[in-house]
Write an enzyme that holds these catalytic residues in place. Sequence first.
Site, mmCIF file in Angstrom:
data_model
loop_
_atom_site.group_PDB
_atom_site.id
_atom_site.type_symbol
_atom_site.label_atom_id
_atom_site.label_comp_id
_atom_site.label_asym_id
_atom_site.label_seq_id
_atom_site.Cartn_x
_atom_site.Cartn_y
_atom_site.Cartn_z
ATOM 1 N N SER A 155 0.807 -1.224 0.000
ATOM 2 C CA SER A 155 0.000 0.000 0.000
ATOM 3 C C SER A 155 0.838 1.270 0.000
ATOM 4 O O SER A 155 0.314 2.353 -0.246
ATOM 5 C CB SER A 155 -0.952 0.019 1.200
ATOM 6 N N LYS A 193 1.428 4.078 7.354
ATOM 7 C CA LYS A 193 0.664 4.955 6.468
ATOM 8 C C LYS A 193 1.139 6.400 6.630
ATOM 9 O O LYS A 193 1.799 6.749 7.607
ATOM 10 C CB LYS A 193 -0.829 4.881 6.784
#
Length: 234
Positions: A155, A193
């Site tokens: 991701s 993230k």
Amino acid sequence: MLTRKQFELLKFINERLKEAGVPPSFDEMKDALDLRSKSGIHRLITALEERGFIRRLPNRARAIEVIKLPDLGGNSGARRGFTPSVIEGNLGKVRPPSPQHAEDDSDRNVAVPVMGRIAAGTPIEALQTRSHTISVPPDMLGSGEHYALEVRGDSMMDAGILDGDMALIQRNESADTGDIVVALIDEEEATLKRFRRRGASIALEPANSAYEVRILPPNRVRIQGKLIGLYRKY
């Protein structure tokens, strides 16, 4: 791309919605996928939601909506650069120093503990047990306490963070907007993230268009460190 378990769960939810008009319970999902605990289902649901396949509807029990089914076509996406320094080569080892400086360089390197794995994709259970150490040049670390986590998932690939990289983390309980952080969600799942504030909420942004941004209240997110560099093995 979904994992086999993610695909099986999405298919099961979609079929149950078509048959009964309501999604299955977590117990039914657990039994259908032959998992031992509902925490595994929670992680799979989170992964499907992050990737935009399902949506959990607030304030309603067992409210899951299937938004799309997998597209079997591939899209590699462009890989953009990542600003923190990267040491490339054998994992945990710097390039061999010249003979006259070998002893000095060895003495200067810092042993950084590897604390487990971190998800760049689906949040995975945070590991707190030191497994081994890697040797890092001190000028790569700066001040403070540091640890390393093995990256799992794709991701953050457009930020240059790849599956299998070793992320070097500076311990910190706060972050500035734009920092790439280790975020602990609901005290049980960790993910890597980009951190941003959106009003009273926190946004955890992937760097891969196949994943969705997660918007969470601050009481569900605890910052455990900031990314400062990467080790990469070829």
